[in-house]
Design a protein around this motif. Sequence first.
Motif: not given
Length: 252
Positions: A50-51, A38, A36, A47, A21, A16, A43-44, A24-25
Motif C-alpha cells: 500500500d506504500l 514483522d 516493515i 502493508v 502499522e 504490520a 501481513r507485512a 509504517s503508513r
Amino acid sequence: MQISFQDKTVIVTGGAGGFGEATSRTFGSSGANVVIADVNLERAQAVAADLPSAIAVETDVLDESAMKNVVKTAVDTYGCLDVMVNNAGLPHLSGPMIEMDTETVDWQFAVNVRSVFLGCKYAALAMQNTGGGGVIVNTASIAGRRPRPGLTIYNATKGAVITLTRSLASELGPQIRVNAVNPLVSQTGFIKNALGVDQLGAEAVAAMTANVPIGRMTEPQDVANAIAYLASDQASMLTGVCLDVDGGRSIQ
C-alpha cells in the motif's frame, strides 16, 4: 508545519499491526522508504504493497541474526538507515506477579527489552558507519511511569526501555538522537494478550479511561504521529525525551 521524510529510510519493527502499522503508513505517506519488519511476513507484505516505497522483511525480534539482517537489508536496499523505530513488544496475561512463572518473566524481558537493545545496537552501528547520523525511537509505555497492578513484569520492562532510551541518548549524541513514546492502552493486540479478549466493551473502556483527562484510549495514529515528530528534523533539539502519549493519565 509539514513533516517530510522524503528519501529517508525507516525501519519499523512490529510494523504490520497496531501502533506499528499506523507508524509504517505515516512514514510512507511522508515520503520515506519504509522497511516493515514483522514476524508475520504476509501481513507485512500487505502493508508494504500500500506504500509508495516499502519492503517487508520477516523478522523475529527475539532472534539476534534476524535483527542484524533487517538493518543490513535496509542499508543494502536503500543505501542508509535514517530512522529506527523499535516498536515490537507484547504484554503478559494480566495477573498477580507471585503467580507468574520464570519462563514468562524471561520472555517478557526478551521481547520488550532485549529486542530494543538489539534494534538500537545494530541501527546505531549502521548510522555511524554511513556517517549521516540518525534517530532511534522506542515504544515504551505509560505503564513504565504509572504502573497498574496485574502487569507488574510488563511495567518493569517498559520502565527499562525508558531508562535505556535516556541513557543511550547521552551515549550516542550528538550524531544520533534517541527518544521514546509512552502510550496509554489501545484497542490493539495488547488487549488480547493482556486480558484475553479481542476488544474491550464500552463499560470496560469507560472504567479504564475514567482518570484520563482526554477521556479516551490511545489510537494507533496518536502514537504514529508522536513517533514521526520525534524522528523529524523539527525535533532536532530533542533527545532522551520519553513522550507520554496518554491523554494526561500521567498527571492524575
